[in-house]
Design an enzyme around this catalytic site. Structure first.
Site, PDB file in Angstrom:
ATOM      1  N   TYR A 143     -12.649 -15.973 -24.806  1.00  0.00           N
ATOM      2  CA  TYR A 143     -13.639 -15.673 -23.849  1.00  0.00           C
ATOM      3  C   TYR A 143     -14.969 -15.776 -24.684  1.00  0.00           C
ATOM      4  CZ  TYR A 143     -10.248 -15.397 -19.986  1.00  0.00           C
ATOM      5  OH  TYR A 143      -9.399 -15.512 -19.142  1.00  0.00           O
ATOM      6  N   LYS A 192       1.515 -14.409 -28.318  1.00  0.00           N
ATOM      7  CA  LYS A 192       2.378 -15.624 -28.261  1.00  0.00           C
ATOM      8  C   LYS A 192       2.557 -16.262 -29.599  1.00  0.00           C
ATOM      9  CE  LYS A 192       4.067 -19.365 -26.078  1.00  0.00           C
ATOM     10  NZ  LYS A 192       5.209 -19.178 -25.187  1.00  0.00           N
ATOM     11  N   ASP A 224       4.555 -15.288 -21.944  1.00  0.00           N
ATOM     12  CA  ASP A 224       5.393 -16.077 -20.930  1.00  0.00           C
ATOM     13  C   ASP A 224       6.363 -15.066 -20.309  1.00  0.00           C
ATOM     14  OD1 ASP A 224       6.270 -16.512 -23.250  1.00  0.00           O
ATOM     15  OD2 ASP A 224       6.959 -18.523 -22.570  1.00  0.00           O
ATOM     16  N   ASP A 248      -6.558 -10.972 -19.095  1.00  0.00           N
ATOM     17  CA  ASP A 248      -6.916 -11.229 -17.614  1.00  0.00           C
ATOM     18  C   ASP A 248      -5.724 -11.690 -16.642  1.00  0.00           C
ATOM     19  OD1 ASP A 248      -8.816 -12.281 -15.882  1.00  0.00           O
ATOM     20  OD2 ASP A 248      -9.236 -14.231 -16.749  1.00  0.00           O
ATOM     21  N   ASP A 252      -3.964  -9.400 -13.287  1.00  0.00           N
ATOM     22  CA  ASP A 252      -4.150  -9.907 -12.034  1.00  0.00           C
ATOM     23  C   ASP A 252      -2.712  -9.619 -11.503  1.00  0.00           C
ATOM     24  OD1 ASP A 252      -6.840 -10.336 -11.856  1.00  0.00           O
ATOM     25  OD2 ASP A 252      -6.525 -12.360 -10.897  1.00  0.00           O
TER      26      ASP A 252
END
Ligand code: IPM
Ligand code: MG
Length: 356
Positions: A143, A192, A224, A248, A252
């Site tokens: 980001y 990851k 994942d 992020d 959620d």
């Protein structure tokens, strides 16, 4: 009497309504526990774009820096959605995180006992409840990395860059370990590392730090798999520490497991005790001005502020207790259940104050 200085960004959509109720609750809490507040209003997001042409005026940064901490409602709305990236309300949010050095984002996802039925996950999976803390790195990674447009083999292309330095990983991992020490003593570091070099450095760095926190049980999970495990068996998690983009997305997901995004608070912390506190939900333009928005996530963010930045844990606990009591009877439409009384934003704020 001690007076705390708070920068207050009401923002867009339902922001002003939910922040007004929260300031009422803060004032009442101060009265009861013997401290006061001075509120410094500032603009960010759509409201700032309309007034000044940019989503994060320098004046807002200066006022925030002069305060003990910041309370934020929400920013954004359709009206500003077609502006170029750097002028959108979201750029204000990313900008203030960078400008104030808010590198540690704490996003608790838990089920409030009176709202047990709100989770979309089967009750046998939820069991006694759920209390996960997502610790998201907030000022680095993709980001904030280099980005741009270029041509590749004659075709238009775009790129964003994920990069983390060892000190950046260490400081957020420390927050993860320290939070775990204060809670269930379990830390899951999410990356990851089977694909990304930045994740391999992340994992190495977290492993090296673990020696300093022998009382915390550390495990590693690919992002994942974590997304899947959050739905399959969310109770395995205590604290999750992860990068900006993974945090992020996972926060959620974790918030939805609790069933009521209108209830979830967050803290974004800088070095020292300074922080910015905001609800996880957005500005909900569709219900703005109707007096029905749920103010509890912002009120609970104020409780986090008292706990993490102002060193007033008793006052924080009093707000949480009052919120739980109110939930037993009064509900805004987003969390309404038969048997409760439907209430508006102001009634809920008043009810929390009355129980303090
Ligand atoms: C959040 C939001 C922001 C983010 C957006 C609005 C820039 O999704 O706080 O999670 O991606 O960080
Ligand atoms: Mg998000």
């Amino acid at each position: 009497m001690k007076t705390y200085k708070l920068a207050v960004i009401k923002g867009d959509g339902i922001g002003p309504e939910i922040v007004d109720e929260t300031l009422k609750v803060l004032d009442k809490t101060g009265e009861r526990f013997g401290f006061g507040f001075e509120y410094l209003p500032c603009k960010m997001g759509g409201e700032a774009i309309d007034a000044t042409g940019v989503p994060l005026p320098q004046e807002t940064i200066d006022v925030c820096k002069s305060a003990d901490s910041v309370l934020l409602g929400a920013v954004g709305g359709e009206k500003w959605d077609t502006l170029p990236g750097h002028l959108r309300p979201e750029a204000g949010l990313l900008g203030i995180r960078g400008a104030l050095g808010l590198y540690a984002n704490l996003r608790p996802a838990r089920i409030f006992a009176p709202l047990k039925n709100a989770s979309p996950i089967k009750s046998e999976i939820i069991g006694e409840g759920l209390d996960i803390l997502v610790v998201r790195e907030l000022t680095g990674g993709i980001y904030f990395g280099e980005r741009g447009r270029r041509e590749v083999n004659g075709a238009a292309a775009a790129y964003d860059t994920e990069q983390y330095t060892v000190p950046e990983i260490e400081r957020i991992a420390r927050v993860g370990f320290e939070m775990a020490q204060k809670r269930g003593k379990k830390l899951t570091s999410v990356d990851k590392a089977n694909v990304l070099e930045s994740s391999r450095l992340w994992r190495e760095t977290v492993i090296a730090l673990a020696a300093e926190y022998p009382d915390v049980q550390l495990n590693h999970m690919y992002v994942d798999n974590c997304a899947m495990q959050l739905v399959r068996n969310p109770r395995q998690f205590d604290v999750i520490v992860t990068s900006n983009i993974f945090g992020d997305i996972l926060s959620d997901e974790a918030s939805m497991i609790s069933g009521s995004i209108g209830m979830l608070a967050s803290a974004s912390l800088a070095r020292g005790s300074f922080g910015l506190y905001e609800p996880i939900h957005g500005s909900a333009p569709d219900i703005a001005g109707k007096g029905v928005a749920n103010p509890l996530a912002t009120i609970l963010s104020a409780a986090m502020l008292l706990q993490y930045s102002l060193g007033e844990p008793k006052a924080a606990a009093a707000i949480e207790r009052a919120v739980n009591e109110v939930l037993a009877t009064l509900r805004t439409p987003d969390i309404f259940e038969p048997g409760c009384q439907k209430a508006g934003t102001i009634e809920v704020g008043d009810a929390v104050c009355a129980r303090l």
